[in-house]
Every structure is written in structure tokens, then in C-alpha cells.
Design an enzyme around this catalytic site. Structure first.
Site, mmCIF file in Angstrom:
data_model
loop_
_atom_site.group_PDB
_atom_site.id
_atom_site.type_symbol
_atom_site.label_atom_id
_atom_site.label_comp_id
_atom_site.label_asym_id
_atom_site.label_seq_id
_atom_site.Cartn_x
_atom_site.Cartn_y
_atom_site.Cartn_z
ATOM 1 N N VAL A 2 32.470 35.810 42.220
ATOM 2 C CA VAL A 2 31.571 36.513 41.618
ATOM 3 C C VAL A 2 31.128 35.972 40.322
ATOM 4 C CG1 VAL A 2 31.345 38.577 40.144
ATOM 5 C CG2 VAL A 2 32.768 38.764 42.306
ATOM 6 N N ASP A 54 38.575 45.635 41.080
ATOM 7 C CA ASP A 54 38.312 44.203 41.326
ATOM 8 C C ASP A 54 37.216 44.247 42.328
ATOM 9 O OD1 ASP A 54 39.038 41.686 41.471
ATOM 10 O OD2 ASP A 54 39.982 41.864 43.579
ATOM 11 N N MET A 87 40.852 35.463 44.551
ATOM 12 C CA MET A 87 39.743 34.598 44.579
ATOM 13 C C MET A 87 38.573 35.212 44.210
ATOM 14 S SD MET A 87 41.008 31.545 44.740
ATOM 15 C CE MET A 87 39.505 30.641 44.736
ATOM 16 N N ARG A 88 38.422 36.599 44.335
ATOM 17 C CA ARG A 88 37.161 37.153 44.342
ATOM 18 C C ARG A 88 36.543 36.908 42.876
ATOM 19 N NH1 ARG A 88 38.530 42.234 45.903
ATOM 20 N NH2 ARG A 88 37.671 41.712 47.858
ATOM 21 N N ALA A 89 37.261 36.856 41.676
ATOM 22 C CA ALA A 89 36.705 36.453 40.361
ATOM 23 C C ALA A 89 35.803 35.472 40.424
ATOM 24 C CB ALA A 89 37.791 36.486 39.377
#
Length: 685
Positions: free
Chosen positions: A278, A192, A273-275
Site C-alpha cells: 500500500v 488492515d 506485507m500489505r502495508a
């Protein structure tokens, strides 16, 4: 002129080239993870990228490549003089066997204690600042180093702290990792942390393969001449990267595109929430690469194909991928309505006309064409080709022979009890058996062998204290010499080689029973994945045994072999044990520090070959004589049981557990530890 293989000359890796260029435009995307089979130009493309990056201005004499316009105020080499110089962007490679000190740098502990001086030797993170950090075989790198690497990439800084002495320096770089899934996977938490992922595979088109060979031979014959022929294309891409970097701050990510990004991440149920972040940065970079100041729907779609597949792995045996039909439906559902609509009647007429002319919006969804120009790609994009490089796939199933049943599906896996190897090892760090490791609880101190890595402060002070008067100490400082330094010894956990020896004979062939057996082995494989073990698979049936999977870090490959395992025939138990013994003998030469744990899955019957029972007993006693830790998973079922698996465990010097007792939540016991069982049987190490 540089003689590297030109970036634009790489054939058939358009997705990989695009992902690398997007990170060059916007390093905050978070790097690229390149997954693929061996020999697919992964390393070639990454190494060629450095030549496309614009040169950087650095402070003269600064070992940390500080920007003269905005120098790092905490730089260990500061404060800086105003002089600067221009040099090419660097590409730094991190070897798999690198130590923590090599990665983050090392403090001179002796000078820090005796003089109070922060004498710091920079590591690879400092060398890579404002350039590229390339990690080949990142899946084989120790988890602790991967954590340090990704933390630095996320924060843009590296911290080195040793016994109260700390150093910080800037570390902003374009992170690229490559891996072959056949050699093992990264943990989901680490997957991730990579911004984008790309699946690469060799083309199956003869014409494209011919072109790859032609270009490689031409480059080998005349590297300088080959590079010169591609110089114009390289210069064009370099200028385009610079222009995209300058345009990037002006790109607008509208509310409509942002809603599509959020809806897509929610639809695919990605964690955290990283997706979303990105995808937003990637879509913005795509717009800048295309020379636009507005993010369109096709940017969002391409960003999803690069940013989401590796975040869709729900367990170690899931291949990364993305359902493109579902992606298109989501983007269409949350498409932004047209701005400044016309008269309602005109709008209705326009919609009717569009419905008549184009009843099917097509697979690209709203937005139509306008895909940003990028290197041509014939490789896989997202879900359709996403798991093809996985080991064990693409192997045609064998037709069952006479007296043999076809493969049955495994039952649902479960959480297993902890199985460990007795004693104290010194193998690769993991999570199974006790071992001396670089990280863990401190258990003592010793003189350092080579470079000091973990200082035992109390032991060092104790060694130096008796000599202070003879050394002429006159001030408050402690006079410390190199002979006084003590290395902390630590105890943690190691990964082992878990070798599965699976009975696939006719006595195991009942479908319900074999499904339960496969489910148990699959559960142990999941446990081995979580504990960072290597695994191997030996099967025996009919008249012989075979190595279905040599020892590997790829638990996925073992699961694939297990799924296609047929059953039937006699039970050559001795052949299975002897084959496993041969595997361990060879593996001991390759990886002597890794201790094995042999898991024999059988009902204990021996019917193959002359004197099968006696021969199996001799093979088992051979294991016991060499001290291999072993567990026998007793697969016998029914009201009447012969107890043969228990007898086999006794001859192996190990322990026997039933399928029910293997479960972590069974009431048969708490933690099944090989060491404790061996003590009970009088065979403690």
C-alpha cells in the site's frame, strides 16, 4: 449544473481530501477509512468526490457497467454489442442495515432449479463498478458483510454462489468507509484491509470555524450559485486527477524509495506485507499527483502517515497513531546516497559545507521541500492528533472528594472464561450466546418469510417431489414452484449487551485490590470486544449510583471510563442494581432483540441507605423475576470471607465466580456458562 457541495470548498480536511484524491488516481491503493467525531464533514467530502471523477464509457444496456474497450468475458449480461454510451461516475451508498443479497445480488432460485437459468438481480457491488462505494458507519456493519465487501475490493470481482449455482461479475470501485470511534471499532483484520486511514477532527481555530459556517450557510441559501463560484477550482482538480492517472504508469519507484518503505514498515512492526504494498502504491500516486515521474523521500513519508497509523493498533484500547520522530529517523537512516558522486575531495568539502550550514536536517528528514501540492490541511496528521476523537479522552479527571481515593491503574488483562446467556436468542450476530442467525450450522428448514436468502435444497426437493405427476412433469427436470421453496434455519452465535455494575465503594478502595478488580473488568471488556458485544457501565459508591457509560459498541470508551474511576464512600448496592435495571429497561425499547448479561463486580457488602441489605435483596429479586442472566464477580479477599457475593448471586438467579476463577486457565473449572450454572441452581431457562 450539479448542486453538490464542492469538494474544494471543504475547509480544514486536507489529509482527507488528499487520501481520497490518491485513491481516485490509483484505486488499487485499496480505499480510505475515515475516522472522526460526528459533524466533521466526512460524508460531505466523500459525496463531493464523485463529481471530480472523469466520466466513464459503458456498454449500452449492461447492468454491470462493462468497459466497451475491455468488456468482462464473464459478465452475466454478455456477450455485448459494440454500442456504448458515456455517463458520470456513480457514487453508491451501502446502508448499515443492508442484507447480503442487497450487497452482492440475488439469484432466482426457483428458475435456477426448474429451468436451469441463472436469473441474477445485481446488487450494490455491481452498481458501484467503476465508481465509488461509500459505507457510512462501516464499524456498525456486520462483520460478514465487511468481509464480502473487502474481498470484492481486493479481487476486483464479486462471486455469488447458492446451492451449486454461481455468478461472477467485475466489481472494481473506490471504497470509502467512515466511522465514529465512539460507536465501536473495526476488527484489526478489517482495519488492515483498508489501504489508507485518516483521522479528522473539528478545528479549534475560531477563524476556521467561522469560515466553515459561512460556506455552509451560503450553500444552503443558494446551492447552485455556491457551486458555480467553485466551478473553476473543481474543474482544475478534475483535470489534475486525469493528468495524474495518465502519468501514473510512467512513475518510477526506485530501489532507494522501496528500501525506505520496507525499512519503515519493519521499524513500526506492522504485521504482514500489505502495508509495504500500500505504501508503494500511495507513494507512486503522490508522485503522479505532483506531476513527477520519480518517487521522492517526502512521498514515502506522506505515504507512511496515511498507510500505517491504523496498522499500529496492538489491542482494542490502543489509539491509532505514528511516532513522526521515529519515522523521520528511519527515513534518514535509509536515505539513498547521491547518484554519480563527485571527486572524493569535492564530496568531502560539500559534506563539510552542508554540515556547517545545516547541522539539523529538520523534521522533514532527507529530501527537504517539494511536498506535492495538495488541499490545505489544518487537521491532524498521523500520530500527534491521532487518538483525539476517541471517546473518553479529553475529559479532565475529577479531584477526589473527602473519603475518596483517586483512580488507580488496572492490572494486566488476561483471557477470561466464556460467559453466555442461556436459551436461544435472535439478536445481532456475534460470538457469545447461541442464537438463530443467517450464518452458522443448518438446523432445519421452514417456509421463507419474505425473500428467500438461504435455500434448504433437500427440504425443497422433498416438498416438490410428491407433486411432480400432477404438475405434468415429462422431462428430467424437477418442476418447482414458489410454495416448495424452503428457507434453511441456522444456528450460530449472537452478540449480547454486557452491562457491568461495578462497586467503587470504600470497601473496594485498597489500591492493590482495586487494580486487580479493574484488570478483571478490562479483561472482560477485551472479551466483549472480540465477541462483538455492546457494553455499558454502571458504578455505585457513596450514596448513589450513576451510569458511567450508556450501552455502546465502543469498548474503548468503557475502558477509558474504567481507567478514570475513583473509589471511596459507602456501598449503595441496591442503588447500583436499580440503576442497572433502569438501563436495561430503556435499552430493551431501543434494541429488543439483544439479550443482556449483567456482570456485577463487588464483594457483596451493602452499607448505603436505610436497611441496605434488605433493599439490596429486593433489588436482586427484581432482576431474577425478569429472567436477566447475571454473573457476580466476587472481589472479597483475605483468609476470612463472608460469602456475601455468593448470596447475592443466588438472589439474582445467577452464578458467582472469584477473580481467580474468572481466568480461562484457572484450575477451578473449564468453561463457566451461565446456563449450566442456572441448571445447577434449579433456575434453568
Amino acid at each position: 449544473m450539479s448542486t453538490h457541495f464542492p469538494f474544494t470548498a471543504v475547509v480544514g480536511q486536507g489529509d482527507l481530501q488528499l487520501a481520497l484524491l490518491l485513491n481516485a488516481i490509483s484505486p488499487r491503493i485499496g480505499g480510505v477509512l475515515v475516522r472522526g467525531e460526528k459533524g466533521t464533514a466526512k460524508s460531505t467530502a466523500v459525496r463531493a468526490l464523485a463529481a471530480l471523477l472523469p466520466p466513464v464509457e459503458v456498454v449500452v444496456g449492461c447492468r454491470f457497467s462493462c468497459d466497451p474497450v475491455q468488456p468482462d468475458p464473464t459478465c452475466p449480461d454478455g456477450p455485448h454489442e459494440p454500442a456504448f454510451e458515456t455517463r458520470p461516475s456513480r457514487m453508491v451508498e451501502l446502508p448499515v442495515g443492508a442484507s447480503e443479497d442487497r450487497l452482492v445480488g440475488a439469484l432466482d432460485i426457483e428458475r435456477a432449479l426448474s429451468e436451469g437459468v441463472k436469473a441474477f438481480e445485481p446488487g450494490l457491488l455491481a452498481d458501484a463498478h467503476r465508481g465509488i462505494l461509500y459505507v457510512d458507519e462501516v464499524n456498525l456493519l456486520h462483520d460478514h458483510l465487511v468481509d464480502l465487501l473487502l474481498d470484492a475490493a481486493a479481487m476486483g470481482a464479486s462471486y455469488v454462489e447458492r446451492e451449486g449455482v454461481s455468478v461472477r461479475h467485475a466489481a472494481r470501485f473506490l471504497l470509502v468507509g467512515t466511522m465514529n470511534p465512539e460507536e465501536g471499532e473495526l476488527r484489526p483484520q478489517l482495519l488492515d484491509r483498508f489501504g489508507l486511514t485518516v483521522e479528522v477532527a473539528a478545528s479549534r481555530e475560531p477563524d476556521q470555524r467561522v469560515e466553515v459556517v459561512r460556506r455552509r450557510l451560503a450553500y444552503d441559501d443558494d446551492p447552485a450559485g455556491f457551486a458555480a463560484r467553485w466551478a473553476d477550482e473543481e474543474a482544475g482538480v478534475r483535470q489534475r486527477v486525469v493528468a495524474a492517472r495518465e502519468l501514473l504508469p510512467s512513475v518510477v519507484l526506485g530501489d532507494g524509495a522501496l528500501l525506505q518503505i520496507a525499512a519503515t514498515c519493519a521499524a513500526f512492526e506492522v504485521d504482514g506485507m500489505r502495508a509495504d504494498i500500500v505504501m508503494a502504491r500511495t507513494a507512486t500516486a503522490l508522485a503522479a499527483w505532483a506531476g513527477r515521474t520519480e518517487v521522492l523521500a517526502e512521498d514515502v513519508r506522506q505515504a507512511a502517515l496515511l498507510a500505517l497509523p491504523h496498522r499500529r493498533r496492538r489491542n482494542p484500547f490502543d489509539a491509532p497513531g505514528l511516532d513522526e520522530d521515529k519515522l523521520d529517523e528511519t527515513l534518514e537512516e535509509f536515505a539513498e546516497p547521491p547518484q554519480n558522486p563527485q571527486d572524493p575531495q569535492d564530496s568531502q568539502n560539500s559534506q563539510d559545507s552542508q554540515d556547517d550550514d545545516d547541522p539539523d536536517p529538520g523534521p522533514d528528514g532527507p529530501g527537504g521541500g517539494g511536498q506535492p501540492p495538495a488541499p490545505e490541511s489544518d487537521g491532524p496528521q498521523g500520530g500527534d492528533g491521532a487518538g483525539q476523537a476517541e471517546a473518553g479522552e479529553g475529559v479532565p479527571p475529577q479531584a477526589p472528594a473527602a473519603g475518596e481515593q483517586s483512580a488507580v491503574r488496572a492490572a494486566e488483562p488476561f483471557r477470561t472464561k466464556v460467559l453466555s446467556v442461556p436459551g436461544l436468542g435472535e439478536g445481532a450476530a456475534g460470538r457469545r450466546s447461541r442464537a438463530r442467525t443467517e450464518h452458522g450450522r443448518t438446523t432445519g428448514a421452514r417456509r421463507p418469510r419474505g425473500t428467500l436468502t438461504k435455500l434448504h435444497l433437500a427440504a425443497t426437493v422433498q416438498a416438490a417431489a410428491p407433486h411432480q405427476r400432477t404438475r405434468g412433469r415429462s422431462g428430467p427436470g424437477l418442476v418447482v414452484r414458489r410454495d416448495d421453496l424452503r428457507q434453511a434455519t441456522r444456528e450460530g452465535r449472537e452478540g449480547n449487551l454486557v452491562l457491568f455494575v461495578v462497586d467503587a465503594s470504600g470497601s473496594m478502595a485498597a489500591r492493590q485490590r482495586m487494580g486487580a478488580v479493574k484488570g478483571a473488568v478490562l479483561s472482560l471488556l477485551l472479551d466483549a470486544y472480540q465477541r462483538r458485544d455492546k457494553v455499558g457501565l454502571v458504578t455505585f459508591r457513596g450514596s448513589a449510583a450513576e451510569v458511567a457509560l450508556p450501552p455502546t459498541s465502543s469498548v474503548d470508551a468503557a475502558a477509558a471510563r474504567l481507567e478514570s474511576l475513583p473509589t471511596g464512600g459507602r456501598t449503595p448496592l441496591a442503588a447500583g442494581l436499580l440503576k442497572a435495571h433502569d438501563v436495561l429497561r430503556v435499552e430493551r425499547l431501543r434494541d429488543p432483540a439483544r439479550r443482556p448479561l449483567v456482570v456485577v463486580v463487588t464483594d457483596g457488602r451493602a452499607t448505603g441507605g436505610p436497611e441496605p441489605v434488605a433493599l439490596a435483596g429486593r433489588a436482586a429479586r427484581l432482576f431474577a423475576a425478569e429472567g436477566h442472566a447475571s454473573v457476580v464477580v466476587d472481589c472479597e479477599s483475605g483468609h476470612v470471607r463472608l460469602g456475601l457475593a455468593g448470596q447475592l448471586a443466588g438472589e439474582l438467579g445467577g452464578t458467582a465466580v472469584t477473580l481467580d476463577e474468572l481466568r480461562a486457565d484457572s484450575i477451578a473449572g473449564l468453561v463457566r456458562d451461565v446456563q449450566g450454572t442456572q441448571r445447577t441452581s434449579g433456575r434453568a431457562a
